[in-house]
Design an enzyme around this catalytic site. Structure first.
Site, PDB file in Angstrom:
ATOM      1  N   CYS A  47       0.774  -1.030  -0.148  1.00 57.69           N
ATOM      2  CA  CYS A  47       0.050  -0.126   0.183  1.00 57.69           C
ATOM      3  C   CYS A  47       1.186   1.048   0.282  1.00 57.69           C
ATOM      4  O   CYS A  47       2.234   1.720   0.862  1.00 57.69           O
ATOM      5  CB  CYS A  47      -0.963  -0.267   1.919  1.00 57.69           C
ATOM      6  SG  CYS A  47      -1.851   1.262   1.778  1.00 57.69           S
ATOM      7  N   CYS A  50       0.604   3.249   3.476  1.00 61.48           N
ATOM      8  CA  CYS A  50       0.533   2.668   4.833  1.00 61.48           C
ATOM      9  C   CYS A  50       2.188   1.653   4.812  1.00 61.48           C
ATOM     10  O   CYS A  50       2.541   1.076   5.500  1.00 61.48           O
ATOM     11  CB  CYS A  50      -0.660   2.258   5.767  1.00 61.48           C
ATOM     12  SG  CYS A  50      -1.195   0.878   4.795  1.00 61.48           S
ATOM     13  N   CYS A  96      -7.006  -1.646   1.158  1.00 61.60           N
ATOM     14  CA  CYS A  96      -6.290  -0.941   2.078  1.00 61.60           C
ATOM     15  C   CYS A  96      -7.012  -1.397   4.177  1.00 61.60           C
ATOM     16  O   CYS A  96      -8.132  -1.166   3.819  1.00 61.60           O
ATOM     17  CB  CYS A  96      -4.878  -0.900   2.119  1.00 61.60           C
ATOM     18  SG  CYS A  96      -4.105  -1.115   3.330  1.00 61.60           S
ATOM     19  N   CYS A  99      -5.193   1.006   5.943  1.00 59.36           N
ATOM     20  CA  CYS A  99      -5.213   2.305   5.932  1.00 59.36           C
ATOM     21  C   CYS A  99      -6.998   3.399   5.409  1.00 59.36           C
ATOM     22  O   CYS A  99      -6.952   4.475   5.095  1.00 59.36           O
ATOM     23  CB  CYS A  99      -4.463   3.371   5.586  1.00 59.36           C
ATOM     24  SG  CYS A  99      -4.296   3.256   3.630  1.00 59.36           S
ATOM     25  N   CYS A 119      -8.318  -5.892 -10.197  1.00 57.79           N
ATOM     26  CA  CYS A 119      -7.708  -3.880 -10.937  1.00 57.79           C
ATOM     27  C   CYS A 119      -7.102  -3.821  -9.990  1.00 57.79           C
ATOM     28  O   CYS A 119      -8.503  -2.690  -9.491  1.00 57.79           O
ATOM     29  CB  CYS A 119      -8.676  -4.677 -11.401  1.00 57.79           C
ATOM     30  SG  CYS A 119      -8.144  -3.072 -13.338  1.00 57.79           S
TER      31      CYS A 119
END
Length: 135
Positions: A47, A50, A96, A99, A119
């Protein structure tokens, strides 16, 4: 898993305008424009907000869509899914789990063994090459 919570101003200071638009405002980058859609290097995708590990290059494939596509997350606990009814469509949004960054969407038209296509926007990802990821 400890949640990462920041103010809008903190996210804007940390991210590029495109990263902020995609991850915090649920935007989508244009197809074939992201830096990872055609990346074939081995490594880890995390991510961008984070650093949570999300996908490995071993599960990435060319879906022909112009976005990085994966058939399986690294750890299902690192992502969460929500129903997305925006733009007159019914889709499953991928976020995510740490976060709440918008990553992209998952579709049921992927390859075996899962039949899924995650995707994901390049702007939502950070890539760590395998040599750096293993050190």
């Amino acid at each position: 898993m400890t949640k990462v919570v920041k103010t809008d101003a903190e996210w804007q200071a940390q991210l590029t305008p495109e990263q902020y638009y995609v991850t915090r405002k649920k935007g989508t980058e244009r197809a074939f424009t992201g830096c990872y859609w055609n990346n074939k290097k081995p490594g880890l995708y995390s991510c961008v907000c984070c650093g949570t590990p999300l996908f490995r290059s071993e599960t990435k494939y060319d879906s022909g869509t112009g976005w990085p596509s994966f058939w399986q997350p690294l750890d299902p606990n690192n992502i969460r899914m929500e129903r997305d009814l925006s733009h007159g469509m019914v889709r499953t949004e991928v976020l995510c789990a740490v976060c709440d960054a918008h990553l992209g969407h998952v579709f049921e038209d992927g390859p075996p063994p899962t039949g899924l296509r995650y995707c994901i926007n390049s702007a939502a990802l950070a890539f760590v090459p395998e040599s750096a990821a293993s050190s």
